[in-house]
Design an enzyme around this catalytic site. Structure first.
Site, PDB file in Angstrom:
ATOM      1  CG  ASN A  48      -0.388  -0.247   2.495  1.00  0.00           C
ATOM      2  OD1 ASN A  48       0.767  -0.663   2.607  1.00  0.00           O
ATOM      3  ND2 ASN A  48      -1.148   0.002   3.552  1.00  0.00           N
ATOM      4  CB  CYS A  53      -2.163  -0.552   8.410  1.00  0.00           C
ATOM      5  SG  CYS A  53      -0.937   0.744   8.554  1.00  0.00           S
ATOM      6  CD  GLU A  74       7.846   0.860  10.567  1.00  0.00           C
ATOM      7  OE1 GLU A  74       6.737   0.889  10.025  1.00  0.00           O
ATOM      8  OE2 GLU A  74       8.879   0.411  10.024  1.00  0.00           O
ATOM      9  CD  GLU A 115       2.444  -0.200  10.367  1.00  0.00           C
ATOM     10  OE1 GLU A 115       1.282  -0.646  10.565  1.00  0.00           O
ATOM     11  OE2 GLU A 115       2.761   0.469   9.388  1.00  0.00           O
TER      12      GLU A 115
HETATM   13  N1  LIG Z   1      -1.668  -3.561   7.864  1.00  0.00           N
HETATM   14  C1  LIG Z   1      -1.189  -3.306   6.697  1.00  0.00           C
HETATM   15  O1  LIG Z   1      -0.482  -2.343   6.516  1.00  0.00           O
HETATM   16  C2  LIG Z   1      -1.502  -4.238   5.606  1.00  0.00           C
HETATM   17  C3  LIG Z   1      -2.538  -5.133   5.695  1.00  0.00           C
HETATM   18  N2  LIG Z   1      -2.801  -5.960   4.668  1.00  0.00           N
HETATM   19  C4  LIG Z   1      -3.943  -6.886   4.777  1.00  0.00           C
HETATM   20  O2  LIG Z   1      -3.501  -8.181   4.480  1.00  0.00           O
HETATM   21  C5  LIG Z   1      -4.229  -8.731   3.385  1.00  0.00           C
HETATM   22  C6  LIG Z   1      -3.328  -9.586   2.548  1.00  0.00           C
HETATM   23  O3  LIG Z   1      -2.362  -8.791   1.871  1.00  0.00           O
HETATM   24  P1  LIG Z   1      -0.896  -9.326   1.636  1.00  0.00           P
HETATM   25  O4  LIG Z   1      -0.121  -8.381   0.806  1.00  0.00           O
HETATM   26  O5  LIG Z   1      -0.962 -10.737   1.185  1.00  0.00           O
HETATM   27  O6  LIG Z   1      -0.309  -9.233   3.130  1.00  0.00           O
HETATM   28  P2  LIG Z   1       0.808 -10.080   3.811  1.00  0.00           P
HETATM   29  O7  LIG Z   1       0.881  -9.703   5.237  1.00  0.00           O
HETATM   30  O8  LIG Z   1       0.653 -11.525   3.520  1.00  0.00           O
HETATM   31  O9  LIG Z   1       2.144  -9.591   3.055  1.00  0.00           O
HETATM   32  C7  LIG Z   1       2.968  -8.536   3.487  1.00  0.00           C
HETATM   33  C8  LIG Z   1       4.412  -8.873   3.127  1.00  0.00           C
HETATM   34  O10 LIG Z   1       4.822 -10.073   3.767  1.00  0.00           O
HETATM   35  C9  LIG Z   1       5.325 -11.009   2.811  1.00  0.00           C
HETATM   36  N3  LIG Z   1       5.016 -12.360   3.297  1.00  0.00           N
HETATM   37  C10 LIG Z   1       3.871 -13.064   3.130  1.00  0.00           C
HETATM   38  N4  LIG Z   1       3.965 -14.255   3.754  1.00  0.00           N
HETATM   39  C11 LIG Z   1       5.191 -14.306   4.328  1.00  0.00           C
HETATM   40  C12 LIG Z   1       5.876 -15.275   5.120  1.00  0.00           C
HETATM   41  N5  LIG Z   1       5.324 -16.442   5.436  1.00  0.00           N
HETATM   42  N6  LIG Z   1       7.121 -14.992   5.549  1.00  0.00           N
HETATM   43  C13 LIG Z   1       7.707 -13.808   5.246  1.00  0.00           C
HETATM   44  N7  LIG Z   1       7.111 -12.858   4.496  1.00  0.00           N
HETATM   45  C14 LIG Z   1       5.869 -13.090   4.042  1.00  0.00           C
HETATM   46  C15 LIG Z   1       4.605 -10.610   1.541  1.00  0.00           C
HETATM   47  O11 LIG Z   1       5.268 -11.124   0.412  1.00  0.00           O
HETATM   48  C16 LIG Z   1       4.626  -9.114   1.636  1.00  0.00           C
HETATM   49  O12 LIG Z   1       5.886  -8.598   1.276  1.00  0.00           O
HETATM   50  C17 LIG Z   1      -4.815  -7.517   2.667  1.00  0.00           C
HETATM   51  O13 LIG Z   1      -5.968  -7.838   1.998  1.00  0.00           O
HETATM   52  C18 LIG Z   1      -5.040  -6.558   3.790  1.00  0.00           C
HETATM   53  O14 LIG Z   1      -6.283  -6.794   4.393  1.00  0.00           O
HETATM   54  C19 LIG Z   1      -2.031  -5.944   3.552  1.00  0.00           C
HETATM   55  C20 LIG Z   1      -0.993  -5.080   3.411  1.00  0.00           C
HETATM   56  C21 LIG Z   1      -0.663  -4.120   4.417  1.00  0.00           C
HETATM   57  C1  LIG Z   2       0.847   7.395   5.776  1.00  0.00           C
HETATM   58  N1  LIG Z   2      -0.281   6.837   6.500  1.00  0.00           N
HETATM   59  C2  LIG Z   2      -0.237   7.298   7.874  1.00  0.00           C
HETATM   60  C3  LIG Z   2      -1.513   7.310   5.902  1.00  0.00           C
HETATM   61  C4  LIG Z   2      -0.299   5.369   6.447  1.00  0.00           C
HETATM   62  C5  LIG Z   2       0.974   4.658   6.797  1.00  0.00           C
HETATM   63  C6  LIG Z   2       0.757   3.292   7.363  1.00  0.00           C
HETATM   64  C7  LIG Z   2       0.571   2.194   6.381  1.00  0.00           C
HETATM   65  O1  LIG Z   2      -0.573   1.898   5.989  1.00  0.00           O
HETATM   66  O2  LIG Z   2       1.566   1.554   6.013  1.00  0.00           O
END
Ligand SMILES: NC(=O)C1=CN([C@@H]2O[C@H](COP(=O)(O)OP(=O)(O)OC[C@H]3O[C@@H](n4cnc5c(N)ncnc54)[C@H](O)[C@@H]3O)[C@@H](O)[C@H]2O)C=CC1
Ligand SMILES: C[N+](C)(C)CCCC(=O)O
Length: 514
Positions: free
Chosen positions: A181, A312, A488, A278
């Site tokens: 994102n 997030c 962070e 995070e």
């Molecule tokens: N809180 C946040 O900032 C985020 C939340 N999400 C949520 O998670 C859902 C899934 O999105 P994803 O991109 O698949 O999230 P994810 O948490 O699976 O992936 C984030 C990162 O972790 C890596 N990753 C995945 N599995 C791993 C493992 N077993 N070991 C080490 N690294 C690993 C991915 O390749 C990516 O670089 C989204 O639909 C959303 O709801 C997604 C992205 C950011």
């Molecule tokens: C920049 N901000 C605060 C809107 C989001 C940053 C956090 C994230 O989703 O990775």
């Protein structure tokens, strides 16, 4: 002699080239042709692989890059490259590191239009927002450049002239694993403090957004970082696991979902490696009827619709005091209807497509479920580019939700705002905290005592009063409860990328008890 004369001309041409390049890029044009792995100061093809990934341009559904996922050998190569750089970098003074970070920040500022354009092409967020992300990115490097020179320990007097002192030392090779994102910004939030503290880094972006992090790696090299200081490996879960399990990795910093965060913590525990997590959220935003009404409405929009709602810390549970509920909902609906959705590279677009088809389907399933549970206001459903069908976005403030609804309990990660009525401060605080998450929270009120009282009572790492989703790099950011730990940004991030050594110095003789 000739070379000496040519040098200033080349320096003059480079920024011009970047400007021309970014202006000539429009949606549907970019195609990656370069290797996306980076180590020892240059782009490389990985030496082995565990499968292949494709990255898309969300607004057209076009494949813009096809790349091999780094295997165990390539991950090891990247870590060895980081180790080599670490030996040089750890010896540098804080001021020397600071100069490299400042130069990197300057280059990012100079190339910001090109970087924002690439971020928009690969992520789908509007160019307007991508520019803000790039601004936050160079500010992050500037901020940690500023701190690098003043990292110091303590000197402590002991009896008899003896003394002790502490040294703040780097950890070694740190791993960064990022989400899709905020691809460039997350990489800067991690590399800024890591490099300022004297560490080297191996970074793995999300396979959905592999492009801009490699540009950051090139910028660090151009800024004077030793080859191998910031490396990039590409891939998905398997590549991430090679990184997390590698014996020579000193620390893992992760941004992403709760289930993956939990796996990362488990892998790190085997090697006793510190982690910063995070993770996601389902943050509350509480709007009291005494708040400045326009600010509260704008705050709710900022809390929900940046980056198509894929943020997030979004305040997706909007609690509104009952006496202003109707007026508030109507105003939100009116403003949402005016949000310009479209080609994210156009200047007046404020919302682009969601990241990909599965994400869209996930979001639409939440909206469908909500409609079955409550009469809701699905305000704006836009279908663009039916053929690719990749990038439809729907904006859905859902009116009069209940706390037990799925869309109110679970992280949707899309442009969906749930509006929940409340009556009293005591009641709303309890409901706001009734979640396993705790990343962020917000309160709008003109009553300053109440605003601070509510902020103190909210179980969240980042609380906003009378605003939402601003992110100054000077302020620590991170979660409570299942939203993770570690911070962070801010001065405190230094503590998560360094370790303290105590040196005890004897000035007298050794008095043995034997
Ligand atoms: N809180 C946040 O900032 C985020 C939340 N999400 C949520 O998670 C859902 C899934 O999105 P994803 O991109 O698949 O999230 P994810 O948490 O699976 O992936 C984030 C990162 O972790 C890596 N990753 C995945 N599995 C791993 C493992 N077993 N070991 C080490 N690294 C690993 C991915 O390749 C990516 O670089 C989204 O639909 C959303 O709801 C997604 C992205 C950011
Ligand atoms: C920049 N901000 C605060 C809107 C989001 C940053 C956090 C994230 O989703 O990775």
């Amino acid at each position: 002699m000739k070379l000496l004369r040519a040098a200033p001309i080349i320096r003059f041409l480079i920024p011009k080239l970047h400007q021309t390049m970014s202006r000539s890029l429009s949606t549907g044009v970019f195609q990656n042709s370069q290797p996306l792995n980076y180590r020892a100061g240059g782009r490389v093809q990985p030496v082995d692989s565990v499968g292949q990934e494709q990255a898309y341009e969300p607004s057209t559904g076009r494949v813009i890059a096809t790349f091999a996922c780094s295997g165990e050998k390539e991950v090891n190569e990247a870590i060895q490259s980081a180790k080599t750089a670490f030996k040089i970098w750890r010896q540098k003074s804080g001021m020397e590191r600071s100069r490299v970070l400042l130069e990197a920040a300057r280059i990012i500022r100079e190339r910001s239009e090109e970087l924002a354009t690439m971020e928009t092409i690969n992520n789908g967020k509007s160019i307007f927002e991508a520019r803000v992300d790039i601004e936050i990115s160079w500010q992050t490097l500037e901020y940690y450049a500023g701190l690098a020179g003043s990292m110091a320990g303590q000197h402590v007097q002991l009896p008899g002239g003896s003394f002790g002192y502490t040294r703040r030392e780097p950890l070694g090779v740190c791993v960064g694993i990022g989400a899709w994102n905020y691809p460039f910004q997350i990489a800067c939030w991690k590399s800024g403090p890591a490099l300022a503290c004297g560490n080297a880094m191996v970074y793995k972006p999300s396979p959905f957004t592999p492009i801009t992090v490699v540009l950051l790696a090139e910028i660090f090299t151009e800024a004077g970082a030793p080859p191998g200081l910031f490396n990039v490996v590409q891939g998905a879960a398997a590549t991430g696991e090679f990184l997390c399990k590698h014996a020579e990795v000193a620390k893992i910093s992760f941004t992403g979902s709760v289930p993956t965060g939990s796996k990362i913590m488990e892998m790190a525990s085997k090697g006793i490696k510190p982690v910063t997590l995070e993770l996601g959220g389902k943050s509350p935003l509480i709007i009291f009827s005494d708040s400045n009404f326009d600010n509260a409405v704008n705050g709710a929009l900022m809390a929900n619709f940046l980056t198509q709602g894929q943020v997030c810390c979004n305040g997706t549970r909007v609690f509104v005091q009952r006496d202003i509920l109707q007026k508030f909902t109507e105003e939100v609906v009116k403003k949402v209807a005016k949000i310009k959705i479209g080609d994210p590279l156009l200047e007046d677009t404020r919302m682009g497509p969601l990241i990909n088809r599965p994400q869209l389907e996930k979001v639409l399933a939440f909206v469908k479920g909500a409609k079955e549970q409550v009469s809701c206001l699905a305000v704006k459903m836009v279908k663009r580019n039916q053929t690719a069908a990749h990038h439809e976005v729907s904006l859905s403030p859902i009116g009069e939700c209940r706390d037990d609804m799925t869309c109110v309990k679970e992280e949707i990660f899309g442009p969906v705002m749930s509006i929940l009525p409340f009556d009293t401060e005591e009641e709303v605080l309890e409901r706001a905290n009734n979640t396993t998450y705790g990343l962020a929270a917000g309160v709008f009120s003109r009553d300053i005592q109440r605003a601070h009282r509510v902020a103190a009572g909210l179980q969240a790492g980042m609380c906003f009063i009378n605003n939402y989703n601003v992110s100054p790099v000077e302020l620590p950011f991170g979660g409570y409860k299942k939203s993770g730990f570690g911070r962070e940004n801010g001065q405190v991030a230094i503590e998560y990328y360094s370790q303290l050594k105590t040196v005890c110095v004897e000035m007298g003789n050794v008095e043995s008890v034997f």
